[in-house]
Motif scaffolding. Structure first.
Motif, PDB file in Angstrom:
ATOM      1  N   MET A   1       0.828  -1.203   0.000  1.00  0.00           N
ATOM      2  CA  MET A   1       0.000   0.000   0.000  1.00  0.00           C
ATOM      3  C   MET A   1       0.870   1.266   0.000  1.00  0.00           C
ATOM      4  SD  MET A   1      -3.028   1.149   2.648  1.00  0.00           S
ATOM      5  CE  MET A   1      -1.982   1.065   4.090  1.00  0.00           C
ATOM      6  N   THR A   2       1.907   1.256   0.829  1.00  0.00           N
ATOM      7  CA  THR A   2       2.782   2.427   0.909  1.00  0.00           C
ATOM      8  C   THR A   2       3.467   2.709  -0.418  1.00  0.00           C
ATOM      9  OG1 THR A   2       3.195   1.975   3.257  1.00  0.00           O
ATOM     10  CG2 THR A   2       4.730   3.460   2.129  1.00  0.00           C
ATOM     11  N   LEU A   3       3.926   1.631  -1.084  1.00  0.00           N
ATOM     12  CA  LEU A   3       4.587   1.797  -2.379  1.00  0.00           C
ATOM     13  C   LEU A   3       3.660   2.472  -3.393  1.00  0.00           C
ATOM     14  CD1 LEU A   3       6.616  -1.488  -3.074  1.00  0.00           C
ATOM     15  CD2 LEU A   3       7.492   0.812  -2.618  1.00  0.00           C
ATOM     16  N   LEU A   4       2.396   2.083  -3.381  1.00  0.00           N
ATOM     17  CA  LEU A   4       1.438   2.665  -4.319  1.00  0.00           C
ATOM     18  C   LEU A   4       1.271   4.156  -4.063  1.00  0.00           C
ATOM     19  CD1 LEU A   4      -0.684   2.578  -6.531  1.00  0.00           C
ATOM     20  CD2 LEU A   4      -2.340   1.776  -4.833  1.00  0.00           C
ATOM     21  N   PHE A   5       1.139   4.538  -2.814  1.00  0.00           N
ATOM     22  CA  PHE A   5       0.953   5.957  -2.487  1.00  0.00           C
ATOM     23  C   PHE A   5       2.201   6.775  -2.833  1.00  0.00           C
ATOM     24  CE2 PHE A   5      -2.546   4.345   0.135  1.00  0.00           C
ATOM     25  CZ  PHE A   5      -3.536   5.277  -0.173  1.00  0.00           C
ATOM     26  N   VAL A   6       3.377   6.219  -2.539  1.00  0.00           N
ATOM     27  CA  VAL A   6       4.614   6.925  -2.879  1.00  0.00           C
ATOM     28  C   VAL A   6       4.733   7.059  -4.399  1.00  0.00           C
ATOM     29  CG1 VAL A   6       7.138   6.831  -2.812  1.00  0.00           C
ATOM     30  CG2 VAL A   6       5.815   6.223  -0.780  1.00  0.00           C
ATOM     31  N   GLY A   7       4.426   5.971  -5.114  1.00  0.00           N
ATOM     32  CA  GLY A   7       4.480   6.014  -6.576  1.00  0.00           C
ATOM     33  C   GLY A   7       3.527   7.027  -7.162  1.00  0.00           C
TER      34      GLY A   7
ATOM     35  N   VAL B   1       3.173   0.622 -10.043  1.00  0.00           N
ATOM     36  CA  VAL B   1       2.806  -0.700 -10.556  1.00  0.00           C
ATOM     37  C   VAL B   1       3.103  -1.786  -9.519  1.00  0.00           C
ATOM     38  CG1 VAL B   1       3.343  -2.433 -12.303  1.00  0.00           C
ATOM     39  CG2 VAL B   1       3.094  -0.032 -12.960  1.00  0.00           C
ATOM     40  N   ARG B   2       4.295  -1.718  -8.918  1.00  0.00           N
ATOM     41  CA  ARG B   2       4.656  -2.728  -7.926  1.00  0.00           C
ATOM     42  C   ARG B   2       3.782  -2.628  -6.679  1.00  0.00           C
ATOM     43  NH1 ARG B   2      10.942  -3.678  -7.009  1.00  0.00           N
ATOM     44  NH2 ARG B   2       9.969  -5.403  -5.878  1.00  0.00           N
ATOM     45  N   GLY B   3       3.522  -1.409  -6.252  1.00  0.00           N
ATOM     46  CA  GLY B   3       2.689  -1.215  -5.072  1.00  0.00           C
ATOM     47  C   GLY B   3       1.265  -1.681  -5.288  1.00  0.00           C
ATOM     48  N   TYR B   4       0.745  -1.418  -6.467  1.00  0.00           N
ATOM     49  CA  TYR B   4      -0.625  -1.854  -6.787  1.00  0.00           C
ATOM     50  C   TYR B   4      -0.709  -3.378  -6.803  1.00  0.00           C
ATOM     51  CZ  TYR B   4      -4.829  -2.686  -9.597  1.00  0.00           C
ATOM     52  OH  TYR B   4      -6.052  -3.127 -10.057  1.00  0.00           O
ATOM     53  N   GLY B   5       0.255  -4.003  -7.450  1.00  0.00           N
ATOM     54  CA  GLY B   5       0.251  -5.463  -7.509  1.00  0.00           C
ATOM     55  C   GLY B   5       0.386  -6.095  -6.137  1.00  0.00           C
ATOM     56  N   ALA B   6       1.275  -5.537  -5.315  1.00  0.00           N
ATOM     57  CA  ALA B   6       1.489  -6.088  -3.973  1.00  0.00           C
ATOM     58  C   ALA B   6       0.247  -5.927  -3.104  1.00  0.00           C
ATOM     59  CB  ALA B   6       2.680  -5.391  -3.324  1.00  0.00           C
TER      60      ALA B   6
ATOM     61  N   LEU C   1      -2.442  -8.404  -4.017  1.00  0.00           N
ATOM     62  CA  LEU C   1      -2.136  -9.744  -3.518  1.00  0.00           C
ATOM     63  C   LEU C   1      -2.496  -9.882  -2.041  1.00  0.00           C
ATOM     64  CD1 LEU C   1       1.299 -10.563  -5.220  1.00  0.00           C
ATOM     65  CD2 LEU C   1      -0.932 -11.586  -5.707  1.00  0.00           C
ATOM     66  N   GLU C   2      -2.446  -8.770  -1.306  1.00  0.00           N
ATOM     67  CA  GLU C   2      -2.790  -8.800   0.114  1.00  0.00           C
ATOM     68  C   GLU C   2      -4.295  -8.924   0.338  1.00  0.00           C
ATOM     69  OE1 GLU C   2      -1.194  -5.246   1.745  1.00  0.00           O
ATOM     70  OE2 GLU C   2       0.901  -5.809   1.392  1.00  0.00           O
ATOM     71  N   GLY C   3      -5.079  -8.683  -0.723  1.00  0.00           N
ATOM     72  CA  GLY C   3      -6.533  -8.763  -0.595  1.00  0.00           C
ATOM     73  C   GLY C   3      -7.153  -7.512   0.007  1.00  0.00           C
TER      74      GLY C   3
ATOM     75  N   LEU D   1     -14.778   0.608 -13.676  1.00  0.00           N
ATOM     76  CA  LEU D   1     -16.026  -0.115 -13.938  1.00  0.00           C
ATOM     77  C   LEU D   1     -15.922  -1.589 -13.566  1.00  0.00           C
ATOM     78  CD1 LEU D   1     -17.200   1.326 -17.395  1.00  0.00           C
ATOM     79  CD2 LEU D   1     -18.186   1.777 -15.143  1.00  0.00           C
ATOM     80  N   VAL D   2     -14.724  -2.132 -13.645  1.00  0.00           N
ATOM     81  CA  VAL D   2     -14.581  -3.583 -13.443  1.00  0.00           C
ATOM     82  C   VAL D   2     -13.712  -3.946 -12.239  1.00  0.00           C
ATOM     83  CG1 VAL D   2     -15.004  -4.175 -15.853  1.00  0.00           C
ATOM     84  CG2 VAL D   2     -12.685  -3.614 -15.132  1.00  0.00           C
ATOM     85  N   ASN D   3     -13.250  -2.944 -11.497  1.00  0.00           N
ATOM     86  CA  ASN D   3     -12.426  -3.212 -10.311  1.00  0.00           C
ATOM     87  C   ASN D   3     -12.962  -2.416  -9.134  1.00  0.00           C
ATOM     88  OD1 ASN D   3      -9.943  -4.825 -11.416  1.00  0.00           O
ATOM     89  ND2 ASN D   3     -10.197  -3.124 -12.856  1.00  0.00           N
ATOM     90  N   GLY D   4     -13.541  -3.129  -8.167  1.00  0.00           N
ATOM     91  CA  GLY D   4     -14.137  -2.440  -7.031  1.00  0.00           C
ATOM     92  C   GLY D   4     -13.335  -2.535  -5.753  1.00  0.00           C
ATOM     93  N   ASP D   5     -12.138  -3.103  -5.809  1.00  0.00           N
ATOM     94  CA  ASP D   5     -11.328  -3.215  -4.596  1.00  0.00           C
ATOM     95  C   ASP D   5     -10.654  -1.874  -4.289  1.00  0.00           C
ATOM     96  OD1 ASP D   5      -8.229  -3.493  -5.655  1.00  0.00           O
ATOM     97  OD2 ASP D   5      -9.693  -4.300  -7.067  1.00  0.00           O
ATOM     98  N   LEU D   6     -10.278  -1.699  -3.044  1.00  0.00           N
ATOM     99  CA  LEU D   6      -9.730  -0.427  -2.584  1.00  0.00           C
ATOM    100  C   LEU D   6      -8.456  -0.041  -3.331  1.00  0.00           C
ATOM    101  CD1 LEU D   6      -9.820   1.958  -0.638  1.00  0.00           C
ATOM    102  CD2 LEU D   6      -8.634   0.544   1.066  1.00  0.00           C
ATOM    103  N   ALA D   7      -7.581  -1.002  -3.603  1.00  0.00           N
ATOM    104  CA  ALA D   7      -6.331  -0.698  -4.312  1.00  0.00           C
ATOM    105  C   ALA D   7      -6.622  -0.118  -5.696  1.00  0.00           C
ATOM    106  CB  ALA D   7      -5.479  -1.955  -4.443  1.00  0.00           C
ATOM    107  N   SER D   8      -7.585  -0.702  -6.401  1.00  0.00           N
ATOM    108  CA  SER D   8      -7.931  -0.227  -7.743  1.00  0.00           C
ATOM    109  C   SER D   8      -8.589   1.140  -7.696  1.00  0.00           C
ATOM    110  CB  SER D   8      -8.868  -1.231  -8.428  1.00  0.00           C
ATOM    111  OG  SER D   8      -8.237  -2.475  -8.603  1.00  0.00           O
ATOM    112  N   VAL D   9      -9.457   1.335  -6.712  1.00  0.00           N
ATOM    113  CA  VAL D   9     -10.137   2.627  -6.593  1.00  0.00           C
ATOM    114  C   VAL D   9      -9.125   3.730  -6.295  1.00  0.00           C
ATOM    115  CG1 VAL D   9     -11.796   3.953  -5.224  1.00  0.00           C
ATOM    116  CG2 VAL D   9     -12.344   1.617  -5.918  1.00  0.00           C
TER     117      VAL D   9
END
Length: 198
Positions: A1-7, A52-57, A60-62, A118-126
Motif C-alpha cells: 500500500m505504501t509503495l502505491l501511495f509513494v508512486g 505498478v509494484r505497489g498496486y500489484g502487492a 495480492l494482500e486482498g 467499472l470492473v475493479n471495485g477493490d480499494l487498491a484499484s479505486v
C-alpha cells in the motif's frame, strides 16, 4: 500500500508541475531545460515503477472490496479501452480526432481510468485509477483556464484523414495485442477471460 501511495505522489506530482507554473519555472531556472527534463523523466519513471509494484502487492494482500461491479460491465470496459487506445496515438498525429478531442492524451487517460473503475471495485484499484482520473480532470480544467488566460494555446495544424487512419490502425493493433496477451503478461489478468466469464 505504501509503495502505491509513494508512486502516485511521485508520478502525479511530476505531471502536475505544469498545472502550477511557478514551481516548474523555478526548477527550469535552477536546472536548465535539459536538466529539468532529465529529473522529470527519472522521477516519473521511478513513480511509475513504484505505482505498478505497489498496486500489484496490495492486490495480492486482498484489499477491501468497496463495490461489486455489475455483471456485463467488462464488455463496456473493453469498448472504452479500444477508444482510449485510439485516442492515445491521436495525440501525436494531426488528424480530425485530435482536433475534435482537443486534448486526446487526457481523454485517453480519463477513459482508461473509468474503464478500469467499472470492473475493479477493490480499494487498491479505486485508489490507483481514481487518483489518476482525478488528476486528469484537474489537468484538463487547468489547461482550459490557461488557454482562456492566454498563457498557452494548442498548436495550430491542418487535420488530415491519413492521420486519423493511422491513429485508428495503431490504436486498434496495440489494443488487440493488449487484450490478446500483453495485459495478462504485464498485469497478470486477462481481459478476455473476465469478459467471457460473464
Amino acid at each position: 500500500m505504501t509503495l502505491l501511495f509513494v508512486g502516485l505522489a511521485l508520478f502525479l506530482g511530476a505531471h502536475s508541475l505544469k498545472i502550477v507554473p511557478g514551481p516548474r519555472a523555478r526548477l527550469v531556472g535552477a536546472l536548465g531545460e535539459t536538466g529539468y527534463k532529465g529529473v522529470y523523466s527519472v522521477v516519473s519513471l521511478v513513480g511509475l515503477v513504484l505505482m505498478v509494484r505497489g498496486y500489484g502487492a496490495w492486490r495480492l494482500e486482498g484489499p477491501p472490496l468497496l463495490y461489486a461491479p455489475p455483471a456485463g460491465l467488462s464488455h463496456l470496459a473493453l469498448l472504452l479501452m479500444a477508444l482510449a487506445f485510439v485516442a492515445l496515438p491521436a495525440a501525436y498525429l494531426p488528424g480530425h480526432i485530435k482536433k475534435t478531442l482537443k486534448h486526446p492524451m487526457l481523454v485517453a487517460v480519463k477513459t482508461w481510468a473509468v474503464a478500469h473503475l467499472l470492473v475493479n471495485g477493490d480499494l487498491a484499484s479505486v485508489v490507483l485509477f481514481g487518483a489518476i482520473l482525478a488528476w486528469a480532470v484537474v489537468d484538463r480544467i487547468s489547461v482550459k483556464k490557461r488557454e482562456r488566460a492566454g498563457l498557452t494555446a494548442p498548436a495550430a495544424f491542418t487535420p488530415h484523414w491519413q492521420a486519423d487512419v493511422a491513429a485508428v490502425a495503431i490504436g486498434l493493433v496495440v489494443y488487440g495485442l493488449f487484450v490478446w496477451k500483453l495485459h495478462l503478461w504485464l498485469i497478470g489478468v486477462s481481459p478476455l477471460a473476465m469478459a467471457s466469464a460473464v
